[in-house]
Design an enzyme around this catalytic site. Structure first.
Site, PDB file in Angstrom:
ATOM      1  CB  CYS A 113     -32.048 -31.115 -91.640  1.00  0.00           C
ATOM      2  SG  CYS A 113     -30.263 -31.165 -91.890  1.00  0.00           S
ATOM      3  CB  CYS A 195     -28.516 -30.751 -89.348  1.00  0.00           C
ATOM      4  SG  CYS A 195     -29.385 -32.019 -90.261  1.00  0.00           S
TER       5      CYS A 195
END
Ligand SMILES: *[C@@H]1O[C@H](CO)[C@@H](O)[C@H](O)[C@H]1NC(C)=O
Ligand SMILES: *[C@@H]1O[C@H](CO)[C@@H](O)[C@H](O)[C@H]1NC(C)=O
Ligand SMILES: *[C@@H]1O[C@H](CO)[C@@H](O)[C@H](O)[C@H]1NC(C)=O
Ligand SMILES: CC(=O)N[C@H]1CO[C@H](CO)[C@@H](O)[C@@H]1O
Length: 291
Positions: A113, A195
């Site tokens: 992420c 993400c």
């Protein structure tokens, strides 16, 4: 007995001539068929990259051993084979996403992420950036992107060879060629998997920093998952010593802002991101804005 000799000789001569004619015909037909099968269809695009297989394999080894050693369990021989099997012996204008599914399944890689970096018309700079920021990833910093970067490939229906003479041009021949379908699919997956905060490096020295027709504008931005990505951060980079043509306040970025906010993702934009500016200045320290 004596007068059957010339008759026998005549028959022999006849058989010999027949065999000769048949042999010549067979050779001519054979040569024509061989030439036909090795004569690939002419497309309007550049042919496959010379030594495609060797380059793909070597890049795979480099990546899995040196660049991202956490992927060292990947089988590069298998990956090369799956890549080749995706397009070999197929009509080069008939590519589908399914052709690449076995390859993608084999490679599977997740980017952590907050580490995804998209780029549009800023390839070189974006790659310099992720080279310095080692833990950041552009698509070409993932295994498949790394293997295929700047390569070309296509086969031919009814041949086990790659076509090194020509490959379909995406505009002049067909958009569903194996190279375009590969990059669109890879870009889509790359965006779907992003993400946290995602970044995009855009070019402020062209009139449309954001272009709906680019891979970023056509594929990536629409495949960000709002359940996973909360913010898209855009960096609009101006070439040193060039008059800026577009910026965060320009209409193309407004277009992007609108698309991203429609998708319930927060959008931020910054002109001249200082870390990237630093890279530009390393290359061109004499520029007045670098002092
Ligand atoms: C693999 O890495 C070596 C050493 O860094 C380099 O010399 C070579 O060009 C690389 N090969 C490819 C295909 O990128
Ligand atoms: C922006 O685009 C121009 C024109 O295509 C190109 O020369 C320049 O290198 C690009 N800038 C960056 C930062 O990639
Ligand atoms: C970004 O930097 C360039 C080069 O230093 C400069 O010309 C330009 O005005 C800057 N743009 C903005 C919007 O700050
Ligand atoms: C659009 C375009 O340039 N098409 C060309 C592709 O190649 C064929 C054969 O070489 C030409 O006939 C087309 O005009």
């Amino acid at each position: 007995m004596a007068d059957s000799r010339p008759k026998k000789a005549k028959i022999c001569l006849c058989i010999f001539l027949c065999l000769l004619v048949a042999g010549v015909i067979a050779v001519v037909v054979g040569v024509r068929m061989w030439r036909h099968s090795s004569e690939h269809k002419k497309w309007n695009g550049t042919g496959s990259t010379a030594h495609f297989q060797e380059i793909a394999l070597e890049r795979c080894y480099n990546y899995t051993q040196l660049v991202q050693p956490e992927l060292r369990d990947r089988d590069c021989q298998k990956i090369r084979e799956a890549f080749r099997n995706a397009f070999i012996s197929k009509d080069p204008c008939s590519a589908t996403e399914e052709d690449y599914h076995p390859l993608l399944k084999l490679v599977k890689q997740t980017v952590p992420c907050d580490k995804t970096v998209f780029w549009s018309k800023t390839k070189e700079l974006a790659h310099q950036y992720t080279k310095v920021q080692r833990e950041m990833f552009t698509l070409e910093d993932t295994l498949l992107g790394y293997i295929a970067d700047d390569l070309r490939w296509c086969g031919d229906a009814g041949s086990y060879e790659m076509n090194y003479q020509s490959c379909p041009h995406w505009k002049k021949d067909c958009s569903n060629n194996f190279v375009s379908v590969f990059w669109d699919l890879l870009s889509k997956r790359f965006a779907e998997n992003a993400c946290g905060v995602a970044q995009v490096v855009l070019n402020g020295s062209i009139s449309n920093a954001f272009d709906r027709k680019s891979t970023f504008g056509r594929v990536e931005v629409h495949n960000l998952n709002p359940m996973k990505v909360h913010t898209l951060q855009a960096w609009v980079i101006h070439d040193l010593g060039k008059f800026p043509s577009d910026s965060c306040s320009g209409s193309s970025i407004n277009d992007l802002r609108w698309i991203v906010m429609q998708r319930n993702i927060k959008f931020t934009c910054h002109d001249n991101y200082s870390s990237v500016k630093f890279l530009q200045c390393v290359k061109k320290p004499e520029d007045s804005s670098c002092r």
